[in-house]
Design a protein around this motif. Structure first.
Motif, short mmCIF file in Angstrom:
data_model
loop_
_atom_site.label_atom_id
_atom_site.label_comp_id
_atom_site.label_asym_id
_atom_site.label_seq_id
_atom_site.Cartn_x
_atom_site.Cartn_y
_atom_site.Cartn_z
N THR A 154 -55.17 -11.79 57.04
CA THR A 154 -56.42 -11.71 56.30
C THR A 154 -56.16 -11.52 54.81
OG1 THR A 154 -57.54 -10.75 58.22
CG2 THR A 154 -58.59 -10.46 56.08
N GLY A 155 -55.21 -10.66 54.50
CA GLY A 155 -54.85 -10.44 53.10
C GLY A 155 -54.23 -11.66 52.46
N GLN A 156 -53.46 -12.42 53.24
CA GLN A 156 -52.86 -13.65 52.72
C GLN A 156 -53.95 -14.65 52.30
OE1 GLN A 156 -49.92 -15.37 55.36
NE2 GLN A 156 -49.05 -13.36 55.83
N GLU A 157 -54.94 -14.82 53.16
CA GLU A 157 -56.02 -15.75 52.84
C GLU A 157 -56.74 -15.32 51.56
OE1 GLU A 157 -58.33 -15.52 56.39
OE2 GLU A 157 -57.22 -17.13 57.40
N ALA A 158 -56.98 -14.02 51.43
CA ALA A 158 -57.66 -13.50 50.25
C ALA A 158 -56.83 -13.72 48.99
CB ALA A 158 -57.98 -12.02 50.43
N LEU A 159 -55.52 -13.53 49.09
CA LEU A 159 -54.64 -13.72 47.93
C LEU A 159 -54.59 -15.18 47.50
CD1 LEU A 159 -51.60 -11.33 48.46
CD2 LEU A 159 -52.97 -11.54 46.38
N TYR A 160 -54.51 -16.08 48.47
CA TYR A 160 -54.48 -17.50 48.12
C TYR A 160 -55.80 -17.94 47.49
CZ TYR A 160 -49.96 -18.32 50.33
OH TYR A 160 -48.62 -18.30 50.63
N ARG A 161 -56.92 -17.39 47.98
CA ARG A 161 -58.21 -17.69 47.34
C ARG A 161 -58.23 -17.18 45.90
NH1 ARG A 161 -60.46 -16.11 52.37
NH2 ARG A 161 -60.97 -14.06 51.50
N LEU A 162 -57.68 -15.98 45.71
CA LEU A 162 -57.63 -15.41 44.36
C LEU A 162 -56.78 -16.27 43.43
CD1 LEU A 162 -58.14 -13.14 42.32
CD2 LEU A 162 -56.21 -11.89 43.35
N ILE A 163 -55.62 -16.69 43.90
CA ILE A 163 -54.74 -17.54 43.08
C ILE A 163 -55.45 -18.83 42.70
CG2 ILE A 163 -52.61 -18.91 43.14
CD1 ILE A 163 -51.47 -16.62 44.97
N ASN A 164 -56.17 -19.41 43.67
CA ASN A 164 -56.91 -20.64 43.39
C ASN A 164 -58.01 -20.39 42.36
OD1 ASN A 164 -57.50 -23.41 43.83
ND2 ASN A 164 -59.19 -22.84 45.18
N ASP A 165 -58.72 -19.27 42.49
CA ASP A 165 -59.77 -18.93 41.52
C ASP A 165 -59.19 -18.76 40.12
OD1 ASP A 165 -61.68 -18.98 43.50
OD2 ASP A 165 -61.72 -16.80 43.78
N ILE A 166 -58.04 -18.12 40.03
CA ILE A 166 -57.41 -17.87 38.73
C ILE A 166 -57.00 -19.18 38.07
CG2 ILE A 166 -55.31 -16.96 37.66
CD1 ILE A 166 -55.57 -14.58 39.64
N ARG A 167 -56.42 -20.09 38.82
CA ARG A 167 -56.01 -21.37 38.21
C ARG A 167 -57.22 -22.16 37.75
NH1 ARG A 167 -55.09 -26.35 41.43
NH2 ARG A 167 -56.48 -26.16 43.21
N ARG A 168 -58.35 -22.06 38.49
CA ARG A 168 -59.56 -22.76 38.07
C ARG A 168 -60.17 -22.14 36.82
NH1 ARG A 168 -61.63 -22.86 43.54
NH2 ARG A 168 -63.02 -21.21 42.85
N GLN A 169 -60.24 -20.82 36.82
CA GLN A 169 -60.86 -20.13 35.69
C GLN A 169 -60.03 -20.23 34.42
OE1 GLN A 169 -62.00 -16.05 36.66
NE2 GLN A 169 -62.47 -16.65 38.77
N ARG A 170 -58.73 -20.08 34.55
CA ARG A 170 -57.87 -20.01 33.37
C ARG A 170 -57.14 -21.32 33.10
NH1 ARG A 170 -58.50 -15.35 31.54
NH2 ARG A 170 -57.11 -15.87 29.82
N GLN A 171 -57.23 -22.28 34.03
CA GLN A 171 -56.60 -23.59 33.88
C GLN A 171 -55.10 -23.47 33.59
OE1 GLN A 171 -57.66 -27.04 34.27
NE2 GLN A 171 -58.90 -25.72 35.59
N CYS A 172 -54.47 -22.48 34.23
CA CYS A 172 -53.02 -22.36 34.12
C CYS A 172 -52.37 -23.17 35.23
CB CYS A 172 -52.59 -20.89 34.21
SG CYS A 172 -53.14 -20.03 35.70
N GLY A 173 -51.15 -23.59 35.00
CA GLY A 173 -50.38 -24.21 36.06
C GLY A 173 -49.80 -23.13 36.97
N VAL A 174 -49.54 -23.48 38.22
CA VAL A 174 -48.99 -22.52 39.17
C VAL A 174 -47.83 -23.17 39.93
CG1 VAL A 174 -49.43 -21.07 41.20
CG2 VAL A 174 -51.23 -21.38 39.48
N LEU A 175 -46.69 -22.49 39.93
CA LEU A 175 -45.59 -22.85 40.82
C LEU A 175 -45.51 -21.75 41.86
CD1 LEU A 175 -43.13 -24.53 41.69
CD2 LEU A 175 -41.75 -23.18 40.08
N LEU A 176 -45.76 -22.11 43.11
CA LEU A 176 -45.85 -21.15 44.20
C LEU A 176 -44.73 -21.42 45.18
CD1 LEU A 176 -49.23 -20.18 45.84
CD2 LEU A 176 -47.16 -20.37 47.21
N VAL A 177 -43.95 -20.40 45.49
CA VAL A 177 -42.82 -20.55 46.41
C VAL A 177 -43.22 -19.99 47.78
CG1 VAL A 177 -40.40 -20.03 46.86
CG2 VAL A 177 -41.21 -20.28 44.50
N SER A 178 -42.95 -20.77 48.83
CA SER A 178 -43.32 -20.35 50.18
C SER A 178 -42.29 -20.86 51.17
CB SER A 178 -44.71 -20.89 50.53
OG SER A 178 -45.09 -20.54 51.84
N HIS A 179 -42.28 -20.27 52.37
CA HIS A 179 -41.40 -20.77 53.43
C HIS A 179 -42.03 -21.96 54.14
CE1 HIS A 179 -38.97 -17.05 53.12
NE2 HIS A 179 -38.04 -17.80 53.65
N ASP A 180 -43.34 -22.01 54.18
CA ASP A 180 -44.02 -23.10 54.86
C ASP A 180 -45.38 -23.32 54.21
OD1 ASP A 180 -45.96 -21.29 56.04
OD2 ASP A 180 -44.38 -20.71 57.44
#
Length: 251
Positions: A154-180
Motif C-alpha cells: 500500500t505504501g509503495q503505491e502511494a509513493l509511486y503516485r507521489l513521485i508521479n505527481d512531483i514530476r508533473r508538478q515540477r516537470q523534473c526528469g526522474v531516473l528510478l531504479v527498481s528490481h522489476d
C-alpha cells in the motif's frame, strides 16, 4: 524538442579486469520518468553512479545539461538509533536549500513529522523524508534508487503516485531504479532493462513482452506487471516512440 537533461552514450565500466557495464545508452528528459530494471549485479548502481558523477566511465560519454541540478534519494539510510536526530534537523543538514522547507514538507506530505526522531519512522515515512531531502535542491533531475525498499504494498503505491505527481508538478526528469516493473508501469514513460548491457528498452508494455526481459525474469513475471491502467494522448511503436495522437487505455 528541448535539450535532454542528461545523455549517456556507450558507457562502459571495468573493475579488476571485469566488465561491469558495457555500451549502455541512456537519455533523461524533463517531465519524463525512466525506470532502470535488472537483476542484482546487473550494473544498475554502477550506471547511477556514473549519472551522479561519482565515478567516471572507462568508455563512452556522459553529457549533462549546463547547470543541471540532481536530487538523489539513496536506497538505504543508516542512522545510529541512539542519535536523537529529528526529521527537521536531518532535512536542514548540508547547506542552504533552494526550495522552502515548508513547501517541500507539504509536497511530500510529512508536515506532521518534523519533530519526530529519524530512527522512529516507519519505512514509508523514512522514504518520504529522503525524497523531501532530494527535493530541497529544487532538482531538474531526481535519481531515486529503489525508492520503495522496506515499504509495504500500500505504501509503495502511494509513493509511486507521489513521485508521479512531483514530476508533473515540477516537470523534473526522474531516473528510478527498481528490481522489476511491478507497480511502476502506470507512471513510467521508458524502461531500460539492464544486465551488464542494455538488453531491451522502450515503453513498459513492449519491454515486458521482450524475449530478453522474459529470459531475465521468467514468464511468471508477465502477469505480475501486465495489469495496469495508463492514460495517454498518444500511442507508441514497438520501441516506445510516440507515433500518433489519440486517447486510449491499457488494461
Amino acid at each position: 524538442m528541448s535539450e535532454p537533461l542528461l545523455t549517456a552514450r556507450q558507457v562502459g565500466v571495468r573493475r579488476g579486469g571485469r566488465e561491469i557495464l558495457q555500451g549502455a545508452d541512456l537519455t533523461l528528459e524533463a517531465g519524463k520518468i525512466v525506470t532502470l530494471i535488472g537483476p542484482n549485479g546487473a550494473g544498475k548502481t554502477t550506471l547511477v553512479r556514473c549519472v551522479l558523477g561519482l565515478i567516471q566511465p572507462d568508455e563512452g560519454l556522459i553529457e549533462r545539461r549546463p547547470g543541471l541540478r540532481i536530487g538523489y534519494m539513496p536506497q538505504k539510510l543508516h542512522i545510529d538509533p541512539s542519535l536523537p536526530l529529528t526529521v527537521k534537523r536531518f532535512l536542514t543538514l548540508g547547506g542552504t536549500p533552494r526550495l522552502p522547507l515548508d513547501e517541500v514538507l507539504a509536497l511530500t506530505g510529512i508536515e506532521s513529522l518534523t519533530g519526530a526522531t529519524m530512527s522512529n519512522l516507519s519505512g514509508g515515512e523514512t522514504q518520504r523524508v529522503l525524497l523531501a531531502r532530494a527535493l530541497l535542491r529544487d532538482p531538474n533531475l531526481l535519481v531515486l534508487d529503489e525508492p520503495v525498499q522496506g515499504v509495504d504494498v500500500t505504501g509503495q503505491e502511494a509513493l509511486y503516485r507521489l513521485i508521479n505527481d512531483i514530476r508533473r508538478q515540477r516537470q523534473c526528469g526522474v531516473l528510478l531504479v527498481s528490481h522489476d516493473l511491478h507497480l511502476v508501469m502506470a507512471t513510467t514513460d521508458t524502461v531500460i532493462c539492464l544486465n551488464q548491457h542494455v538488453c531491451c528498452h522502450g515503453h513498459p508494455e513492449h519491454v515486458t513482452n521482450d524475449p530478453a526481459y522474459i529470459a531475465l525474469f521468467g514468464e511468471s513475471a508477465k502477469p505480475l506487471v501486465a495489469p495496469y491502467t495508463h492514460h495517454h494522448d498518444h500511442t507508441h511503436d514497438d520501441h516506445g516512440n510516440i507515433v500518433e495522437k489519440d486517447q486510449h487505455r491499457h488494461a
